[in-house]
Design an enzyme around this catalytic site. Structure first.
Site, PDB file in Angstrom:
ATOM      1  N   HIS A  22       0.611  -1.220   0.355  1.00 14.12           N
ATOM      2  CA  HIS A  22      -0.177   0.042   0.302  1.00 14.12           C
ATOM      3  C   HIS A  22       0.648   1.106   0.020  1.00 14.12           C
ATOM      4  O   HIS A  22       0.846   2.363  -0.562  1.00 14.12           O
ATOM      5  CB  HIS A  22      -0.849  -0.199   1.413  1.00 14.12           C
ATOM      6  CG  HIS A  22      -1.721   1.020   1.482  1.00 14.12           C
ATOM      7  ND1 HIS A  22      -2.648   1.354   1.054  1.00 14.12           N
ATOM      8  CD2 HIS A  22      -1.048   2.785   2.188  1.00 14.12           C
ATOM      9  CE1 HIS A  22      -3.430   2.197   1.271  1.00 14.12           C
ATOM     10  NE2 HIS A  22      -2.218   2.933   1.489  1.00 14.12           N
ATOM     11  N   GLU A  23       1.728   1.126   1.362  1.00 10.80           N
ATOM     12  CA  GLU A  23       2.503   2.463   1.286  1.00 10.80           C
ATOM     13  C   GLU A  23       3.667   2.493  -0.480  1.00 10.80           C
ATOM     14  O   GLU A  23       3.938   3.886  -1.209  1.00 10.80           O
ATOM     15  CB  GLU A  23       3.596   2.790   2.363  1.00 10.80           C
ATOM     16  CG  GLU A  23       2.448   2.470   4.071  1.00 10.80           C
ATOM     17  CD  GLU A  23       1.683   3.726   3.981  1.00 10.80           C
ATOM     18  OE1 GLU A  23       2.294   4.913   3.193  1.00 10.80           O
ATOM     19  OE2 GLU A  23       0.283   3.574   4.312  1.00 10.80           O
ATOM     20  N   HIS A  83       1.520   5.101  -2.703  1.00 12.04           N
ATOM     21  CA  HIS A  83       2.160   6.028  -2.383  1.00 12.04           C
ATOM     22  C   HIS A  83       3.442   6.748  -3.328  1.00 12.04           C
ATOM     23  O   HIS A  83       3.395   7.338  -4.052  1.00 12.04           O
ATOM     24  CB  HIS A  83       2.037   6.071  -1.055  1.00 12.04           C
ATOM     25  CG  HIS A  83       0.508   6.426  -0.378  1.00 12.04           C
ATOM     26  ND1 HIS A  83      -0.121   7.277  -1.266  1.00 12.04           N
ATOM     27  CD2 HIS A  83       0.324   5.797   0.727  1.00 12.04           C
ATOM     28  CE1 HIS A  83      -1.393   7.015  -0.550  1.00 12.04           C
ATOM     29  NE2 HIS A  83      -1.510   6.069   0.831  1.00 12.04           N
ATOM     30  N   HIS A 139       3.661   7.073  -6.866  1.00 11.53           N
ATOM     31  CA  HIS A 139       2.483   8.114  -6.762  1.00 11.53           C
ATOM     32  C   HIS A 139       3.251   9.574  -6.982  1.00 11.53           C
ATOM     33  O   HIS A 139       3.637   9.800  -7.991  1.00 11.53           O
ATOM     34  CB  HIS A 139       1.514   8.481  -5.863  1.00 11.53           C
ATOM     35  CG  HIS A 139       0.359   9.228  -6.482  1.00 11.53           C
ATOM     36  ND1 HIS A 139      -0.789  10.011  -6.428  1.00 11.53           N
ATOM     37  CD2 HIS A 139       0.163   9.740  -8.001  1.00 11.53           C
ATOM     38  CE1 HIS A 139      -1.446  10.262  -7.055  1.00 11.53           C
ATOM     39  NE2 HIS A 139      -0.315  11.298  -7.940  1.00 11.53           N
TER      40      HIS A 139
END
Length: 683
Positions: free
Chosen positions: A472-473, A476, A479
């Protein structure tokens, strides 16, 4: 101290302008901030003193150049204040908080600057601007107006005071939470009390106890959320109770770290600020500049999901109670600290899966290299090379250089995996350097997790939840690495709060993707692949326990909304009573399923950037579930799919309306049906 010896006052000479943390000392930060504040204000004055009428070139371009030193210093400091907040760093943070708020207001509320931006906004259709430049004018105007730039001087004065008070209070909330979380780490005298934990978990607990001066004992530190990963394994019910009670009491013990008065004052001041800005509540103020638009839209989504989630949770609770009644010599009523333990029993009985037993297949290094990095390479062609020569802010933080498929340099990725007393709870990504073509900077991003560090010589074995968090991290991080923009205002994850979780949630899909899982899920000693039957049963459990998980999340999202829907006339004296009333209002007041965060340790909303915005996870998940369906329908883990997702969504950063970017990627708006199916909430 002279400027010459402060490494923060000039751009770093290290690759990718990575801050020279080896040379930076705590005493460097405040002087650097003061110098950066002065330089930024001087840059703004040079813009507003221009005698000619506003143009994009004499207003927006220098505005985007302005503040480069401040951004450099702030990124360097706030990375450390989150991940290695020693007492000295905390003291700087407390002193800095109102100064930073005052400076932000001095820029955002500058009447002359606002006038220049407003003139450009009014002439927007007459200007010959590319899409990113046009959107830059729109966003600066909207953000300045939303911040209060159009208020009169008296209102601005009160607004500035409120913002400074709030910055101090939110810093206090975080400091109190860190201290109380450390104080409430649960000390056990004997390994027998921790029966059920794996050797690596016991090793980590012993190491933590020794570091606190308790040789021979075992210390269980607390994560940010209400539960604890170990609750699924601990056979001793009293040990489970002690861990859960410690977690739920944070910030509410009547000691120096009590956060109740702090958070009620935060809520009251936010309500006053919203009223000053012309909104009925802080929730209305926040959502007005998000994709949701209004708190009513959030209300509708949460109320649509909550009844089915609560019903599913009650059905799960009945199944767990039946296990207790059947297996315990002296049955008892299931409580919150029992849920995870008996859930694993049900999972084992129903699916023949013991998630705790999977840890030997989730060695942290293999998950990182052959899972997280591998999936990114397959999708986007990027590669990762560790740079042991580059020093980050803490010895545990590792630096990797990232290259595109063409071999061109992209940026740096920093991973800080382990928990420590100086690190705040939870997991997060933040930029250390933001990409901008205008400024000539490339991205440097960091992921922080809070994995318990085992004893020397012991492997770091992750739980399935920790594997999920890492993927999940890293979403980020991708991104932040991939966003390729001209203006720093749009760099990386600078998107609407209720959109920012979308790319990270999408990245979770690769955890159980056959090609990825087979590559990383190998036994840390033998290299044996995870049995295919286990894999299939794992996939079958993806919707398992979703009543509980959805309910605890929705309860927290609703609690956030409840605190921030209050108007300026409302006074809240009893935090616990307010919580109980709010959760009853939405039907999520089941004692066996406590809210994922209670108010006194709800850092996302009382010291982070998610105030009135915690709903964004489920809001973004609508896009996420719809996107996962698209990947599955189009061949999954392919460069073609990855390149499309990168170019049309990750790569645009904040330079385009996010829902327009989604339509560009998907060919239509997102549909909610895939989310409802994933969460077991019906159609």
């Amino acid at each position: 101290m002279t400027d010459a010896v402060n490494p923060l006052l000039t751009p770093s000479a290290l690759p990718y302008a990575l801050p020279d943390y080896a040379a930076i000392r705590p005493e460097h930060y405040l002087p650097a901030f003061h110098a950066a504040f002065a330089e930024h204000l001087a840059e703004i004055r040079r813009i507003t003193m221009v005698r000619s009428m506003p143009t994009f070139e004499n207003t927006m371009v220098p505005l985007e150049h302005a503040g480069a030193m401040l951004e450099r210093v702030a990124h360097a400091f706030y990375t450390v204040s989150s991940a290695d907040a020693t007492e000295e760093i905390q003291a700087i943070d407390e002193e800095l908080a109102p100064l930073m708020a005052a400076h932000d207001d001095a820029v955002r509320l500058d009447a002359q600057l606002y006038w220049r931006v407003k003139v450009l906004h009014e002439q927007l259709d007459e200007l010959e601007l590319d899409g990113e430049s046009r959107y830059l004018v729109q966003r600066h105007f909207r953000e300045m107006a939303h911040a209060g730039a159009g208020l009169d001087d008296d209102a601005k004065s009160r607004l500035t005071a409120l913002n400074q008070q709030l910055s101090t209070l939110t810093t206090t909330f975080e400091k109190n939470l860190l201290a109380d979380t450390n104080d409430l780490a649960v000390l056990f005298d004997s390994a027998d009390e921790l029966d059920g934990l794996a050797d690596g978990e016991l090793s980590a607990a012993a190491r933590a106890a020794t570091e606190r001066g308790h040789d021979g004992a075992f210390l269980i530190s607390l994560p940010l959320f209400t539960g604890h990963p170990y609750l699924a394994s601990l056979t001793n019910r009293d040990s489970r109770r002690r861990v859960m009670e410690a977690s739920r009491s944070r910030g509410a013990r009547g000691n120096a770290n009590d956060n109740r008065a702090v958070l009620t004052e935060i809520a009251a001041l936010r309500a006053e600020r919203a009223a000053l800005l012309g909104y009925p509540s802080h929730a209305a103020y926040v959502t007005a500049d998000e994709t949701a638009g209004t708190p009513e839209a959030v209300f509708d989504l949460l109320h649509r999901l909550a009844p089915a989630a609560a019903s599913n949770a009650r059905a799960e609770q009945e199944a767990l109670q039946a296990i207790v009644d059947e297996t315990e010599d002296e049955p008892f009523a299931l409580e919150a600290h029992d849920w995870a333990f008996y859930t694993e029993k049900v999972r084992t009985a129903k699916y023949d899966i013991d998630t705790a037993a999977l840890r030997p297949w989730f060695g942290a290094e293999r998950v990182l290299q052959d899972g997280v990095f591998y999936a990114a390479t397959q999708l986007y062609g990027v590669t990762f090379t560790e740079r042991a020569d580059l020093v980050a802010y803490h010895p545990d933080a590792r630096v990797f250089e990232v290259h595109n498929a063409s071999g061109s340099a992209l940026g740096l990725y920093v991973l800080d995996l382990y928990t420590r007393d100086t690190k705040r709870g939870g997991a997060w990504m933040n930029p250390i350097v933001s990409q901008s073509a205008l400024r000539g900077t490339a991205p440097v991003v960091v992921n922080n997790l809070n994995v318990a560090k085992p004893g020397d010589g012991q492997p770091t074995l992750l739980t399935l939840d920790e594997v999920t968090t890492l993927f999940h991290e890293f979403g980020h991080a991708l991104h932040g690495l991939f966003a390729t923009v001209n203006y720093p205002h749009f760099a990386g994850t600078n998107v609407f709060r209720d959109f920012v979780e979308f790319p990270s949630q999408v990245n979770e899909m690769w955890i159980l993707w056959a090609e990825v899982l087979d590559n990383y899920a190998r036994h840390y000693e033998t290299g044996e692949a995870l049995d295919s039957g286990v894999v299939e049963r794992l996939r079958a459990t993806e919707a398992f326990n979703q009543g509980h998980d959805t309910s605890e999340y929705l309860a927290a999202a609703w609690l956030d909304q409840a605190w921030h829907r209050v108007d300026v006339e409302t006074q809240i004296d009893e935090v616990a009573a307010f919580e109980a009333e709010a959760l009853a209002e939405i039907g999520l007041d089941n004692p066996a399923v406590p809210t994922r965060y209670a108010s006194t340790y709800f850092a996302h909303v009382f010291s982070g950037g998610y105030s009135a915005g915690y709903y964004s996870y489920i809001w973004s998940e609508v896009l996420d579930a719809d996107t996962v369906e698209w990947f599955r329908d189009n061949g999954g883990l392919t460069r073609e799919n990855g390149d499309r997702f990168r170019a049309r969504l990750l790569g645009v950063g904040g330079s385009k309306d996010p829902l327009a970017a989604y339509r560009d990627f998907r060919g239509r708006d997102a549909e909610i049906a895939p989310l409802l199916k994933r969460r077991g909430l019906g159609g």
